[in-house]
Design an enzyme around this catalytic site. Sequence first.
Site, PDB file in Angstrom:
ATOM      1  N   ALA A   1      42.429  41.590  40.037  1.00  0.00           N
ATOM      2  CA  ALA A   1      41.664  42.048  38.924  1.00  0.00           C
ATOM      3  C   ALA A   1      42.132  41.433  37.602  1.00  0.00           C
ATOM      4  CB  ALA A   1      41.625  43.566  38.407  1.00  0.00           C
ATOM      5  N   ASP A   2      41.492  41.158  36.810  1.00  0.00           N
ATOM      6  CA  ASP A   2      41.679  40.461  35.351  1.00  0.00           C
ATOM      7  C   ASP A   2      40.792  41.511  34.338  1.00  0.00           C
ATOM      8  OD1 ASP A   2      43.433  38.429  33.971  1.00  0.00           O
ATOM      9  OD2 ASP A   2      41.614  38.189  33.116  1.00  0.00           O
TER      10      ASP A   2
END
Length: 195
Positions: free
Chosen positions: A69-70
């Site tokens: 995830a970012d």
Amino acid sequence: MSPLILASASPRRHELLARLGVRFVVEAAAIDEGVHAGEKSLPYVARMAREKARAVAHRHGDHAAILAADTSVVIDGDVLGKPADHFHALGMLARLSGRTHSVITALCLRRDGRETHCEVETRVSFVTLSREVCERYLATDEPWDKAGGYAVQGLGGAFVSSIEGSYSNVVGLPLAETWLLLAEHGIDTLLGAPG
């Protein structure tokens, strides 16, 4: 079956994923997180999530299940990363003061060489902040490893007048979308499969 690999060093992501009861191990991905010239915020976070998943997959092969995830804070089309120093953080808080910004998280789940992606956007409105309030906040340890220079789950939550969308997204991992993505790939959670 091997446990899910979370490609993130974020303690907030660890905590949120653990709430779902998922068996996982942590392996942070070391990648260049620079924004490319002319790159917009949504393609940027999606690219970061993909690159994190692929960096970890490179070490484990295609059969590993990897969640990456970012999260980015975006205002006026600009991606605000983690503050580099005091003045950088002060500038971020000044830009967010009295305004509404977006928090965008991209998720990438990679398994058996296949990638599934989704992006989640939450709109966050701040009260107006004085220079003194910003300085007091920056005197704490809280803002330094946070995108946008604030933590909604901590003292920085006092700055937030409203949230439109997923609260857990602002913390760093949108739980509903994460649960649905894991279920789609047959990865067990405490909740089982939706529907």
